[in-house]
Write an enzyme that holds these catalytic residues in place. Structure first.
Site, PDB file in Angstrom:
ATOM      1  N   ASP A 120       0.955  -1.141  -0.075  1.00 33.51           N
ATOM      2  CA  ASP A 120       0.067   0.199  -0.021  1.00 33.51           C
ATOM      3  C   ASP A 120       0.887   1.181   0.003  1.00 33.51           C
ATOM      4  O   ASP A 120       2.150   1.116   0.500  1.00 33.51           O
ATOM      5  CB  ASP A 120      -0.967  -0.074   1.071  1.00 33.51           C
ATOM      6  CG  ASP A 120      -1.739   1.206   1.542  1.00 33.51           C
ATOM      7  OD1 ASP A 120      -2.415   1.512   0.505  1.00 33.51           O
ATOM      8  OD2 ASP A 120      -1.678   1.785   2.570  1.00 33.51           O
ATOM      9  N   ASP A 128      -0.254   5.170   0.818  1.00 31.79           N
ATOM     10  CA  ASP A 128      -0.455   6.165   1.924  1.00 31.79           C
ATOM     11  C   ASP A 128      -0.642   5.441   3.458  1.00 31.79           C
ATOM     12  O   ASP A 128      -1.564   4.364   3.465  1.00 31.79           O
ATOM     13  CB  ASP A 128      -1.844   6.782   1.589  1.00 31.79           C
ATOM     14  CG  ASP A 128      -1.710   7.582   0.441  1.00 31.79           C
ATOM     15  OD1 ASP A 128      -1.218   8.705   0.206  1.00 31.79           O
ATOM     16  OD2 ASP A 128      -2.236   7.049  -0.727  1.00 31.79           O
ATOM     17  N   ASP A 139      -1.432  -0.516   5.917  1.00 30.20           N
ATOM     18  CA  ASP A 139      -1.633  -0.088   7.271  1.00 30.20           C
ATOM     19  C   ASP A 139      -3.073  -0.340   7.619  1.00 30.20           C
ATOM     20  O   ASP A 139      -3.105   0.167   8.938  1.00 30.20           O
ATOM     21  CB  ASP A 139      -1.216   1.494   7.191  1.00 30.20           C
ATOM     22  CG  ASP A 139      -1.847   2.032   6.462  1.00 30.20           C
ATOM     23  OD1 ASP A 139      -2.270   1.781   5.216  1.00 30.20           O
ATOM     24  OD2 ASP A 139      -2.764   3.001   6.819  1.00 30.20           O
TER      25      ASP A 139
END
Length: 221
Positions: free
Chosen positions: A14, A16, A177
């Site tokens: 990922d 961001d 995240d």
């Protein structure tokens, strides 16, 4: 080498909240779009909890907060267009790499793993952000939230990545995240690894039960 990498040939990241903290730039663009509508700013702290489902959903959440209810389609479209315009002018000057990211990407690439990136951020913003850190050549394939009809937590982007390299999902690792990253990875049959420092709507990502959790991506190598 972290044990999670055993028998893994491809690692999907990922962006961001995993590789970069982009919220400062996102918040500036969100607040500019709200200001154009005569609405109060959201501020960086709120935007941090709204990131993760793509730019349209980000602006929907910002408008709902500022106006006290879900926006109509026309208002959302206008605000989203304003956001994209403002963010496109400067998508990275306040964005920073998280500690350990460069070491992890350099080490994994040097070790022969195929690196890919799957984000819900619009594709047009990926390369400018990676380029400012000199990371644009680290990834064999990048997908944005508008690259396919589906985006995370749908597993389709991850299955697309595995298919592009002729790999079984079981030989792939999803690193993110948020619960959306873990859910997408699990549904695709990828192994999953999470970092606790990113954006997960104010919830501990540990609660999503990834296969492994590391405080820093440097622990991978």
């Amino acid at each position: 080498m972290h044990p999670i990498l055993t028998d893994i040939r491809l690692v999907t990241f990922d962006l961001d909240g995993t590789l970069v903290d982009s919220v400062p730039d996102l918040a500036v663009a969100v607040d500019a779009a709200l200001d154009a509508l005569g609405l109060p700013p959201a501020g960086e702290a709120r935007v941090r909890d709204w990131v993760g489902n793509g730019s349209l959903k980000l602006m929907e959440r910002a408008l709902a907060h500022a106006a006290g209810g879900l926006p109509g389609e026309a208002l959302l479209a206008r605000a989203h267009a304003d956001f994209l315009e403002h963010y496109g002018r400067d998508p990275g000057s306040r964005t920073r790499l998280y500690p350990g990211v460069r070491e992890a990407l350099d080490g994994l690439r040097g070790g022969g793993w195929v690196l890919t990136l799957v984000t819900n951020k619009p594709f047009a913003f990926i390369r400018p952000i990676l380029a400012q850190f000199g990371l644009e050549d680290h990834f064999a394939l990048c997908l944005g939230g508008d690259s396919l009809p589906q985006k995370k937590p749908d597993p389709a982007p991850l299955l697309h990545v595995a298919a592009q390299f002729g790999l079984s999902p079981s030989a792939c690792l999803m690193v993110g995240d948020s619960r959306h990253d873990v859910a997408a990875g699990r549904a695709a049959g990828f192994r999953t690894l999470a970092v606790p420092y990113g954006y997960n709507h104010g919830e501990p990502v540990r609660d999503s039960r990834p296969d492994a959790l590391v405080d820093s991506l440097a622990e991978l190598v």
